[in-house]
Scaffold this active site. Structure first.
Site, PDB file in Angstrom:
ATOM      1  N   VAL A 104       5.110 -10.314   3.811  1.00  0.00           N
ATOM      2  CA  VAL A 104       4.953 -11.616   3.498  1.00  0.00           C
ATOM      3  C   VAL A 104       3.313 -12.156   3.753  1.00  0.00           C
ATOM      4  O   VAL A 104       2.995 -12.257   4.863  1.00  0.00           O
ATOM      5  CB  VAL A 104       5.926 -12.569   3.929  1.00  0.00           C
ATOM      6  CG1 VAL A 104       5.594 -13.916   3.074  1.00  0.00           C
ATOM      7  CG2 VAL A 104       7.093 -12.056   3.500  1.00  0.00           C
TER       8      VAL A 104
ATOM      9  N   GLY B  88      -7.637  -3.660  -5.070  1.00  0.00           N
ATOM     10  CA  GLY B  88      -6.552  -3.356  -4.254  1.00  0.00           C
ATOM     11  C   GLY B  88      -5.642  -4.426  -4.000  1.00  0.00           C
ATOM     12  O   GLY B  88      -4.662  -4.418  -3.084  1.00  0.00           O
TER      13      GLY B  88
ATOM     14  N   LYS C   1       9.151 -12.339  -1.352  1.00  0.00           N
ATOM     15  CA  LYS C   1       8.731 -12.538  -0.118  1.00  0.00           C
ATOM     16  C   LYS C   1       9.233 -14.178   0.155  1.00  0.00           C
ATOM     17  O   LYS C   1       9.404 -14.364   1.203  1.00  0.00           O
ATOM     18  CB  LYS C   1       7.243 -12.793  -0.346  1.00  0.00           C
ATOM     19  CG  LYS C   1       6.425 -11.648  -0.525  1.00  0.00           C
ATOM     20  CD  LYS C   1       4.897 -11.639  -0.746  1.00  0.00           C
ATOM     21  CE  LYS C   1       4.365 -10.499  -1.002  1.00  0.00           C
ATOM     22  NZ  LYS C   1       2.864 -10.683  -1.786  1.00  0.00           N
TER      23      LYS C   1
ATOM     24  N   GLY D 137      -4.567  -6.906   0.050  1.00  0.00           N
ATOM     25  CA  GLY D 137      -5.769  -6.035   0.471  1.00  0.00           C
ATOM     26  C   GLY D 137      -5.601  -5.251   1.788  1.00  0.00           C
ATOM     27  O   GLY D 137      -4.722  -5.333   2.806  1.00  0.00           O
TER      28      GLY D 137
HETATM   29  P1  NAP Z   1      -0.448   2.753  -2.374  1.00  0.00           P
HETATM   30  O1  NAP Z   1      -1.707   2.470  -2.530  1.00  0.00           O
HETATM   31  O2  NAP Z   1       0.350   3.071  -3.895  1.00  0.00           O
HETATM   32  O3  NAP Z   1       0.023   3.787  -1.357  1.00  0.00           O
HETATM   33  C1  NAP Z   1       1.320   4.541  -1.387  1.00  0.00           C
HETATM   34  C2  NAP Z   1       1.009   5.723  -0.253  1.00  0.00           C
HETATM   35  O4  NAP Z   1       2.206   6.291  -0.331  1.00  0.00           O
HETATM   36  C3  NAP Z   1       0.128   6.670  -1.054  1.00  0.00           C
HETATM   37  O5  NAP Z   1      -0.462   7.200   0.025  1.00  0.00           O
HETATM   38  C4  NAP Z   1       1.219   7.977  -1.480  1.00  0.00           C
HETATM   39  O6  NAP Z   1       0.610   9.118  -1.061  1.00  0.00           O
HETATM   40  C5  NAP Z   1       2.367   7.556  -0.554  1.00  0.00           C
HETATM   41  N1  NAP Z   1       3.619   8.111  -1.131  1.00  0.00           N
HETATM   42  C6  NAP Z   1       4.217   7.529  -2.386  1.00  0.00           C
HETATM   43  N2  NAP Z   1       5.210   8.273  -2.612  1.00  0.00           N
HETATM   44  C7  NAP Z   1       5.397   8.909  -1.500  1.00  0.00           C
HETATM   45  C8  NAP Z   1       6.527   9.923  -1.440  1.00  0.00           C
HETATM   46  N3  NAP Z   1       7.592  10.262  -2.068  1.00  0.00           N
HETATM   47  N4  NAP Z   1       6.356  10.871  -0.160  1.00  0.00           N
HETATM   48  C9  NAP Z   1       5.270  10.751   0.528  1.00  0.00           C
HETATM   49  N5  NAP Z   1       4.310   9.783   0.420  1.00  0.00           N
HETATM   50  C10 NAP Z   1       4.237   9.174  -0.717  1.00  0.00           C
HETATM   51  O7  NAP Z   1       0.551   1.573  -1.935  1.00  0.00           O
HETATM   52  P2  NAP Z   1       0.010   0.174  -0.939  1.00  0.00           P
HETATM   53  O8  NAP Z   1      -0.752  -0.747  -2.041  1.00  0.00           O
HETATM   54  O9  NAP Z   1      -0.801   0.783   0.210  1.00  0.00           O
HETATM   55  O10 NAP Z   1       1.138  -0.341  -0.663  1.00  0.00           O
HETATM   56  C11 NAP Z   1       2.218   0.096   0.280  1.00  0.00           C
HETATM   57  C12 NAP Z   1       3.108  -1.074   0.784  1.00  0.00           C
HETATM   58  O11 NAP Z   1       2.369  -2.011   1.580  1.00  0.00           O
HETATM   59  C13 NAP Z   1       4.036  -1.479  -0.321  1.00  0.00           C
HETATM   60  O12 NAP Z   1       5.464  -1.825  -0.014  1.00  0.00           O
HETATM   61  C14 NAP Z   1       3.438  -2.672  -0.737  1.00  0.00           C
HETATM   62  O13 NAP Z   1       4.089  -3.900  -1.423  1.00  0.00           O
HETATM   63  C15 NAP Z   1       2.925  -3.291   0.510  1.00  0.00           C
HETATM   64  N6  NAP Z   1       1.806  -4.174   0.712  1.00  0.00           N
HETATM   65  C16 NAP Z   1       0.645  -3.889  -0.138  1.00  0.00           C
HETATM   66  C17 NAP Z   1      -0.312  -4.797   0.159  1.00  0.00           C
HETATM   67  C18 NAP Z   1      -1.612  -4.687  -0.750  1.00  0.00           C
HETATM   68  O14 NAP Z   1      -2.412  -5.564  -0.653  1.00  0.00           O
HETATM   69  N7  NAP Z   1      -2.012  -3.470  -1.194  1.00  0.00           N
HETATM   70  C19 NAP Z   1      -0.292  -6.002   0.863  1.00  0.00           C
HETATM   71  C20 NAP Z   1       1.177  -6.292   1.587  1.00  0.00           C
HETATM   72  C21 NAP Z   1       1.892  -5.163   1.446  1.00  0.00           C
HETATM   73  P3  NAP Z   1      -0.615   9.683  -1.902  1.00  0.00           P
HETATM   74  O15 NAP Z   1      -1.753   9.088  -1.316  1.00  0.00           O
HETATM   75  O16 NAP Z   1      -0.755  11.174  -1.559  1.00  0.00           O
HETATM   76  O17 NAP Z   1      -0.483   9.508  -3.423  1.00  0.00           O
HETATM   77  N1  HSE Z   2       0.516  -7.307  -4.682  1.00  0.00           N
HETATM   78  C1  HSE Z   2       0.613  -8.251  -3.517  1.00  0.00           C
HETATM   79  C2  HSE Z   2      -0.075  -9.606  -3.949  1.00  0.00           C
HETATM   80  C3  HSE Z   2       0.253  -7.668  -2.410  1.00  0.00           C
HETATM   81  O1  HSE Z   2      -0.810  -9.735  -4.767  1.00  0.00           O
HETATM   82  O2  HSE Z   2       0.115 -10.570  -3.144  1.00  0.00           O
HETATM   83  C4  HSE Z   2       0.420  -8.614  -1.010  1.00  0.00           C
HETATM   84  O3  HSE Z   2       1.694  -8.373  -0.880  1.00  0.00           O
END
Ligand code: NAP
Ligand code: HSE
Length: 442
Positions: A129, A183, A201, A313
């Protein structure tokens, strides 16, 4: 202290960077070396722009799950498929888990917290969150002496970024592309713009604030698709900002279930909702711009608090994850793991949206001739809807854009009035309806 990383995308890369950069400080403070031993990815050959020894990468989850040296698993894959299974398997093997996965926690929180309990391990999810903003630990620990009345926030960075850019004259599509490039957006950005990410969240925050299980499915959810630059312009003219707001609130009323009681034994029900809303420009949330998030918490002892910071991010999210990794490591070293059990000992029902009272902004297109406003006002009057402000502007010959601001009204009454208003032959269309959120007493 060996850590296994599941995922090396936007967030995983940030976790790698921070743990590498801060290794000495973290290790000194823990009194033992903290290292990432293995990283699970989909594709080992992907260019990631990081100096990571190739032997650290694996596509086999068992290389982490079956490694007894790995005591902490960080899940940053996302979703409720593979991630859910891997989290449960890690916990059942007694490994502590740190996750940023709000979807998982909001829909399967009980299941994974029970798995943590059974495995005697920690499950920590601060990053799920509002990314870098500490809010779960403050609600769980720092504010435990308070009765929380309302938690209200901007908890999706992508939509706040888009609305801020629209406010500055940019169009929706360009702003979304930019948010993706930076991102902020989820892999499927529909989850952001349709409000589902914020719903997950607020479900997590409501469950903690009110000790009552609220899942993502319980949260009334609307996205920002209906908001146009015209709405933003009228909002500003009337002294408001438009935000995608997440609200969780406790109400003592007749909808409480027998046995569910709040302060002083009064029956209790909850509000849990995500929707675009107008908030007064002088409210602290109105000045939260771009991908920043803020959560406004109303406690009876402490008063009002606002938690503000970067809600999306790579590094902001990694900041919260590293804090949880540090906590998990400290608990392992102190042999006090297994304390993250579910605290949902209440079972308070969540009110349907028709029963919720807010003020409203309504934008209509109507004929520009005498008696039109009076006929609309009569329908409002018949449904107990009281008007606080009206703006009328001629858009083209014979057509007027009319904005109504209402006082607080039960949503069901307003919807019934609008059904009739839409059918009046002087009304062309109801262009938008938006809730107006004010202070607890407003
Ligand atoms: P992302 O960039 O799509 O990264 C996902 C990663 O997981 C990639 O490295 C991918 O591998 C790997 N992956 C996907 N499916 C897989 C599988 N079946 N087996 C093994 N590895 C696998 O996602 P993200 O933005 O980092 O987000 C990750 C989590 O954090 C999510 O739950 C999201 O809601 C949460 N989150 C994100 C943010 C944000 O700002 N982005 C903020 C807070 C929370 P490859 O690299 O090899 O493709
Ligand atoms: N996609 C989410 C946002 C990432 O824009 O707030 C953080 O959880």
């Amino acid at each position: 202290m060996k850590v296994g990383l599941l995922g090396l995308g936007t967030v995983g890369r940030g976790v790698w960077q921070l743990i590498s950069r801060e290794n000495e400080v973290l290790s000194n403070r823990l009194g033992c070396d903290l290292q990432i031993k293995k990283i699970l990815v989909n594709d080992k050959s992907k260019e990631r722009g990081l100096a990571i020894a190739p032997e650290l990468l694996t596509t086999e989850a068992k290389d982490i799950l079956e490694d007894e040296e790995i005591k902490i698993v960080v899940e940053v894959i996302g979703g409720t498929g593979v991630a859910r299974e891997l989290v449960k398997q890690a916990l059942s093997r007694g490994k502590s888990v740190v996750t940023a996965n709000k979807e998982l926690m909001a829909s399967f929180g009980q299941e994974v917290l029970e798995a943590a309990d059974l495995g005697g391990a920690d499950l920590l999810f601060e990053a799920s969150v509002a990314a870098g903003i500490p809010i779960i630990k403050p609600l769980r620990e720092s504010l435990v002496g308070n009765r929380i009345a309302r938690v209200m926030g901007i908890i999706n960075g992508t939509t706040n970024f888009i609305l801020s850019k629209m406010d500055a004259g940019q169009n929706y599509e360009d702003a979304l592309v930019k948010a993706q490039e930076l991102g902020y957006a989820e892999r499927d950005p529909a989850s952001d713009v349709e409000g589902k990410d914020a719903a997950a969240k607020i479900a997590i925050l409501a469950s903690i604030a009110f000790n009552s299980r609220v899942t993502a499915a319980d949260v009334y959810t609307e996205g920002i698709g209906s908001i146009s630059s015209v709405d933003i312009m009228y909002a500003r003219e009337l002294g408001y900002a438009v935000k995608l707001l997440a609200v969780a609130k406790v109400d003592a009323d007749e909808f409480g279930q027998p046995g569910a009681s709040g302060a002083g034994g009064a029956p209790v029900s909850l509000e849990a909702r995500v929707h675009p809303a107008m908030i007064p420009l002088d409210h602290p949330l109105a000045s939260v711009k771009d991908a920043y998030n803020a959560i406004f918490v109303e406690g009876d002892a402490v008063g009002n608090l606002m938690f503000f910071g970067q809600g999306a991010g790579s590094l902001p999210t990694a900041s919260a994850i590293v804090a949880d990794v540090f906590q998990a490591a400290t608990n392992i070293l102190g042999s006090v793991t297994g304390q993250s059990a579910c605290t949902c000992f209440n079972s308070w029902p969540v009110k349907s949206i028709e029963k919720i009272e807010t003020s409203f902004y309504l934008l209509l297109e109507a004929a520009d001739r005498p008696g039109v406003l009076a006929s609309i006002a009569k329908v409002f009057g018949d449904h107990d809807v009281s008007i606080s402000n009206v703006i009328q502007k001629q858009t083209e010959a014979g057509i007027a854009e009319v904005v109504f601001m209402t006082n607080k009204v039960m949503e069901g009454n307003l919807r019934s009035a609008l059904t009739i208003i839409e059918s009046l032959d002087v009304v062309d269309k109801v262009k938008n309806v938006m809730r107006v959120e004010v202070g607890q007493d407003g």
